[in-house]
Design a protein around this motif. Structure first.
Motif, PDB file in Angstrom:
ATOM      1  N   GLY B  94       3.992  -4.122 -21.044  1.00 45.91           N
ATOM      2  CA  GLY B  94       5.184  -4.896 -20.781  1.00 45.91           C
ATOM      3  C   GLY B  94       5.019  -6.308 -21.289  1.00 45.91           C
ATOM      4  O   GLY B  94       3.929  -6.694 -21.727  1.00 45.91           O
ATOM      5  N   PRO B  95       6.069  -7.131 -21.150  1.00 41.56           N
ATOM      6  CA  PRO B  95       7.422  -6.694 -20.867  1.00 41.56           C
ATOM      7  C   PRO B  95       8.103  -6.167 -22.122  1.00 41.56           C
ATOM      8  O   PRO B  95       7.664  -6.438 -23.229  1.00 41.56           O
ATOM      9  CB  PRO B  95       8.097  -7.987 -20.395  1.00 41.56           C
ATOM     10  N   ASN B 100      12.714  -7.283 -18.551  1.00 44.62           N
ATOM     11  CA  ASN B 100      11.485  -7.291 -17.775  1.00 44.62           C
ATOM     12  C   ASN B 100      11.136  -5.898 -17.285  1.00 44.62           C
ATOM     13  O   ASN B 100      11.278  -5.591 -16.104  1.00 44.62           O
ATOM     14  CB  ASN B 100      11.633  -8.258 -16.608  1.00 44.62           C
ATOM     15  N   LYS B 101      10.696  -5.054 -18.192  1.00 46.64           N
ATOM     16  CA  LYS B 101      10.405  -3.678 -17.851  1.00 46.64           C
ATOM     17  C   LYS B 101       9.084  -3.261 -18.474  1.00 46.64           C
ATOM     18  O   LYS B 101       8.550  -3.924 -19.353  1.00 46.64           O
ATOM     19  CB  LYS B 101      11.521  -2.764 -18.375  1.00 46.64           C
TER      20      LYS B 101
END
Lengths: 114, 114
Positions: B94-95, B100-101
């Motif tokens: 990530g991200p 924001n994953k």
């Protein structure tokens, strides 16, 4: 109990029915996530939320609806269940942005759509 | 877009032997890297994570991982496997560029022979 819980743990439903999977966390984490886990596909993100009333689509959002009226709850609804939605569903939460912080996972809900 | 590859779908190892799980990623900048473990019937639990600093990271349950920027790898190791290490292991990065994953690899299932 502190942590992240999911309910139900197991659910069998029929094609076309509406199903809601519940997720509750007690840490007041800002970020929450819904994943599905299928053989051969690993974990795929369905929806995520950065805060109450803020949600966004993930990789596989079609056929799912989410809401987040309270920080601690993040329900996932299958509006009209299909057999392809048979899967194990995991909810997760993180204090900071999901791609940079530890995500804490619930125990999962095994959903079977007949 | 970033991606994570775990080349080994299954690994069988004898109890007491060493274990190494491979993870390769594609990412345009310095990634945040994670290893999670999923025991049968349970959710995912963080083993370790790397953000910056020392490229050899220690985690829980005796696991460690090494970040190698030149090889775009973040391999997980354990010197001596216990029967309780039988589980599925997921590498994640990530991200994501889209938000924001985390992006998860497909997972490696580890079987431990007595």
């Amino acid at each position: 109990d502190a942590g992240i819980t999911q309910s139900p743990r197991y659910k069998i439903t029929e094609t076309g029915r509406q199903v809601t999977l519940m997720c509750h966390q007690t840490w007041s984490h800002s970020y929450m996530f819904w994943y599905r886990q299928d053989l051969g596909h690993g974990l795929r993100l369905i929806y995520y939320s950065a805060a109450a009333d803020i949600t966004d689509k993930g990789e596989v959002p079609d056929g799912y609806v989410v809401s987040r009226s309270k920080t601690e709850n993040f329900p996932l609804t299958l509006e009209s269940a299909t057999r392809s939605q048979t899967s194990v569903y995991f909810c997760a939460s993180s204090a900071l942005a999901g791609g940079t912080d530890t995500q804490y996972f619930g125990p999962g809900t095994r959903l079977t759509v007949l | 877009a970033q991606s994570v590859t775990q080349p080994d779908i299954h690994i069988t190892v004898s109890e007491g032997a060493s274990l190494e799980l491979r993870c390769n990623y594609s990412y345009g900048a310095t990634p945040y890297l994670f290893w999670y473990v999923q025991s049968p019937g349970q959710g995912l639990q963080l083993l370790l994570k790397y953000f910056s600093g020392d490229t050899l990271v220690q985690g829980i349950k005796g696991f460690e991982a090494e970040f190698k920027r030149s090889q775009s790898s973040f391999n997980l190791r354990k010197p001596s496997v216990h029967w309780s290490d039988a589980a599925e292991y997921f590498c994640a990065v990530g991200p994501t560029a889209a938000g924001n994953k985390l992006t998860f690899g497909g997972g490696t299932r580890v079987l431990v022979k007595p």
